[in-house]
Design a protein around this motif. Sequence first.
Motif, PDB file in Angstrom:
ATOM      1  N   ASP A   2      42.497  44.621  44.028  1.00 60.48           N
ATOM      2  CA  ASP A   2      43.721  43.831  43.957  1.00 60.48           C
ATOM      3  C   ASP A   2      44.560  43.995  45.219  1.00 60.48           C
ATOM      4  O   ASP A   2      44.526  45.032  45.860  1.00 60.48           O
ATOM      5  N   GLY A  78      47.372  40.942  42.458  1.00 57.34           N
ATOM      6  CA  GLY A  78      46.244  40.166  41.960  1.00 57.34           C
ATOM      7  C   GLY A  78      45.185  40.023  43.029  1.00 57.34           C
ATOM      8  O   GLY A  78      45.366  40.446  44.175  1.00 57.34           O
ATOM      9  N   ARG A  79      44.076  39.401  42.673  1.00 54.38           N
ATOM     10  CA  ARG A  79      42.970  39.217  43.629  1.00 54.38           C
ATOM     11  C   ARG A  79      43.417  38.283  44.747  1.00 54.38           C
ATOM     12  O   ARG A  79      43.919  37.185  44.481  1.00 54.38           O
TER      13      ARG A  79
END
Length: 143
Positions: A2, A78-79
């Motif tokens: 992440d 987040g990714r």
Amino acid sequence: MDEYTLVFLKPSAIERGLVGEIISRFERKGLEIVALKSLYMTREMAEEFYSVHRGKHFFSDLINTVGEKKIVAFILRGRSAISVVRALVGATDPVKASPGTIRGDYGLDITDNLIHASDSPESFVREAKILFPEFELPSEYSD
Ligand code: CMP
């Protein structure tokens, strides 16, 4: 792994009642809000935050747009969060930003373009230290 990014909503987004609408776009995308606050951006903070733009023709307008006013700032995780968030935000100039992006849907002014998002992990660290000095940076970001 992440990635983290920092976003802040400029005073006009707050005055226009767009905070909930904008935050919900990031939530619906699947990004996690790991820190969020409303704060007063002093002129000194604004000048430090935007120090890379000092000397540019728009610098004083930019500082007047965000300085001595309330902003809403948050850290998202987040990714590929940095590129994902910048895609959702849209081009710097809202006139050129695609419809469907935040700036493309809600803005017209290039300086008062509603929202700021970090453009690299290095910017994220620098910006987080200014707006979230209390935030404990994840170990992969510490120097
Ligand atoms: P932001 O993403 O917060 O990062 C730098 C800011 O400077 C940008 O959004 C705009 O608010 C402002 N900015 C960048 N380029 C210009 C420009 N050519 N004219 C006016 N303002 C600009």
